[in-house]
Design an enzyme around this catalytic site. Structure first.
Site, mmCIF file in Angstrom:
data_model
loop_
_atom_site.group_PDB
_atom_site.id
_atom_site.type_symbol
_atom_site.label_atom_id
_atom_site.label_comp_id
_atom_site.label_asym_id
_atom_site.label_seq_id
_atom_site.Cartn_x
_atom_site.Cartn_y
_atom_site.Cartn_z
ATOM 1 N N HIS A 124 0.852 -1.186 0.000
ATOM 2 C CA HIS A 124 0.000 0.000 0.000
ATOM 3 C C HIS A 124 0.889 1.237 0.000
ATOM 4 O O HIS A 124 1.847 1.324 0.767
ATOM 5 C CB HIS A 124 -0.902 -0.004 1.243
ATOM 6 C CG HIS A 124 -1.719 1.241 1.406
ATOM 7 N ND1 HIS A 124 -1.443 2.203 2.356
ATOM 8 C CD2 HIS A 124 -2.808 1.683 0.724
ATOM 9 C CE1 HIS A 124 -2.341 3.175 2.268
ATOM 10 N NE2 HIS A 124 -3.166 2.892 1.294
ATOM 11 N N HIS A 170 1.782 11.198 -2.247
ATOM 12 C CA HIS A 170 0.521 11.045 -1.535
ATOM 13 C C HIS A 170 -0.157 12.405 -1.552
ATOM 14 O O HIS A 170 0.245 13.316 -0.840
ATOM 15 C CB HIS A 170 0.775 10.562 -0.111
ATOM 16 C CG HIS A 170 -0.422 9.935 0.520
ATOM 17 N ND1 HIS A 170 -0.500 9.684 1.871
ATOM 18 C CD2 HIS A 170 -1.590 9.519 0.011
ATOM 19 C CE1 HIS A 170 -1.663 9.120 2.151
ATOM 20 N NE2 HIS A 170 -2.340 9.023 1.036
#
Length: 586
Positions: A124, A170
């Site tokens: 992830h 991110h």
């Protein structure tokens, strides 16, 4: 052989402790006497021991002779011409050539089934070096993941600051970006270093069509013939890992997963408290599946419908980019009902947060398993895990989820379970799901992980002793004033009925502790069981120290007496630290 260690307590006072060299436990001595003659174990004796005690039914005298020859290279053992003595036998059992998993057992699962029939080693936010909010983005954690045989790499792709190129980061956080092309080149270089089976790149796409076209060019130029492109028709069934050897597979997922989480912030603080040392104890699934916040709204209500998402993909996506997407993914709309929609001529991938899955399996566990028999289900950490902590991966595996995504840049017990699961099948990153997750039983009944069933087999574990800490740690690492006080925790991670942890007594002031304790573990679903092993150093005034850990798939344990190497918090094997243990199935 004994020696003395001195610890300074104050300026004028020292404590001395006798330290004995590792000595064979009584049961090892008894076995040596039973399988030797006049203090000598010949190749014939050793072969009989390998067959009868170690469970190595195909062992030959030649195998035994090779073991004896390898011991002759250890000069201090003074091996006899006719065979080995007790010390050499003990060193063989406690040596690197006697691990708990067979070193010769490479890929042995059937690799010709569709991808949906496998648990797949999944990361992830694979590009993050630390926490989810402010750490650097880099290709280094991607390389490390691939070197561990992680087979699913996730990249969040965004326009760069000048809107003319593509970065990985991110989004809407303080993470520093890394160029997409750098990540792709690192994947190309390291993808098949440890495993020849396919790597799936999951793209969370935040791009305009012109930048999507640029990504398509990067992908085709970087991976060339290795890139798997199924064509515009889509897939009626996923191809097999065997057919995709050394291929790169592109998958997409809807953006902004991290914005969907609505869990309370206090949970995050609770999760991170123990992560600094051990990582939280993995959630007790007996309680966890029933202890879900009933006040949370259904996160699926605001999500994009699967078919609408596919339609929008057709409308808004650059055609050259769309052609490269082999595994299409969407999100659910209208709660869990969308999960049940299975199309006979089409397969897809769905993504659920850990908490969404917990809710789904409470009422629709059988439907989840049926869905995963043909389609792919990806589970990802809830958005408030900003410290890159993880959830119990067995939550997903028990219900057939193939892509149980964990934060690989962290550490802790959940990640240790992941390491243990994917030590199976030669460590290739693909583990065949048990048949009961792939096929319905009598009367079309689907496997229920929460149901109590009869014990199929019982694993008996004896913890003899440990050694190696004095080589891998400083003398005062555990205690400034005395040698360490070690104890071992042993247990099972699996379905709720099988999950348990037990511990040995504490051995005080000893670098080579001898516990010689036995534990039994009844297993109702041995196919899903992982053996957890942790060593702690008891501290009366503070939290117990970390002394090593490992996790092993019960389905591949070798019976008999084995040397079990331990690993640090990050999952890296120590040079010297190991336990002597015995495993038997009854």
């Amino acid at each position: 052989m004994t020696s003395k260690q001195t610890y300074r307590v104050c300026f004028c006072f020292r404590r001395r402790f006798k330290q004995s060299a590792a000595e064979a436990p009584k049961e090892i001595k008894d076995l040596f006497n039973a399988y030797s003659e006049n203090g000598i174990m010949t190749a014939e004796h050793l072969c009989k021991f390998l067959v009868e005690i170690q469970g190595e039914k195909n062992a030959t005298t030649e195998d035994a002779e090779n073991i004896i020859d390898s011991l002759r290279e250890l000069k201090h053992l003074n091996i006899f011409r006719r065979g080995i003595h007790l010390e050499a036998f003990f060193r063989y059992l406690f040596g690197n050539s006697n691990p708990p998993l067979s070193p010769s057992l490479e890929v042995h699962h059937d690799m010709t089934a569709p991808l949906s029939h496998y648990f797949i080693y999944t990361g992830h936010n694979s590009y993050l070096t630390g926490n989810q909010l402010s750490s650097d983005c880099s290709d280094v954690p991607i390389i490390k993941a691939l070197q561990r045989c992680v087979r699913v790499i996730e990249l969040d792709i965004w326009p760069n600051s000048t809107k003319d190129n593509v970065d990985v980061l991110h989004g809407r956080t303080l993470t520093t970006p890394v160029e997409l092309i750098k990540c792709l080149r690192s994947i190309k270089e390291h993808a098949f270093y440890k495993s020849i089976f396919p790597v799936v790149i999951t793209l969370e796409d935040h791009l305009t069509p012109d930048l999507q076209a640029k990504v398509a060019q990067m992908l085709t130029q970087t991976f060339r013939d290795a890139l798997f492109t199924p064509g515009s028709e889509g897939l009626e069934e996923f191809p097999s890992p065997e057919s995709l050897k050394q291929r790169i597979v592109i998958s997409t997922k809807p953006p902004k997963e991290y914005l969907q989480a609505k869990e309370k912030e206090s949970d995050s603080q609770k999760d991170s408290a123990d992560e600094e040392n051990w990582g939280n104890e993995v959630n007790d699934l007996k309680v966890g599946l029933q202890d879900i916040d009933k006040n949370d709204s259904d996160e699926g209500d605001n999500e994009e419908d699967v078919d609408d998402g596919d339609h929008k993909l057709q409308q808004n996506t650059a055609p050259e980019y769309r052609r490269l997407i082999a595994i299409h993914a969407g999100k659910l709309k209208g709660g869990l009902a969308g999960l049940l929609r299975m199309e006979p001529n089409k397969v897809r991938r769905l993504s659920l947060s850990e908490q969404q899955l917990e809710k789904a399996v409470l009422t629709r566990g059988a439907e989840v398993i049926r869905f995963t028999q043909r389609n792919l289900l990806r589970v990802y950490p809830k958005g408030i895990r900003v410290d890159s902590s993880n959830y119990n991966p067995l939550l997903g595996w028990m219900y057939g989820a193939q892509m149980v995504a964990l934060n690989m840049q962290g550490y802790g017990r959940s990640l240790w379970l992941m390491h243990g699961m994917f030590r199976a099948n030669g460590g290739c990153g693909y583990v065949k799901k048990p048949d009961f997750l792939l096929n319905a039983g009598p009367h079309n009944k689907v496997f229920d992980p929460k149901a109590k069933s009869q014990t199929k087999k019982t694993l008996k574990v004896r913890v003899y002793m440990g050694e190696g800490w004095n080589y891998d740690f400083k003398r005062t690492h555990f205690d400034a004033y005395s040698p360490p006080d070690f104890y071992t925790r042993v247990g099972i991670a699996g379905v709720p009925a099988d999950s348990v942890m037990k511990k040995t007594k504490i051995i005080e002031d000893n670098w080579t502790p001898v516990w010689d304790e036995e534990f039994t573990f009844p297993l109702t679903v041995p196919e899903m069981a992982l053996l957890r092993i942790e060593v702690h150093e008891y501290d009366m005034s503070e939290k117990d120290d970390f002394g090593g850990q490992t996790c092993l798939p019960v389905s591949e344990l070798r019976t008999g007496i084995r040397a079990v190497p331990l690993h640090n918090r990050k999952g890296e094997q120590y040079k010297s630290v190991k336990l002597l243990m015995r495993f038997d199935f009854i």
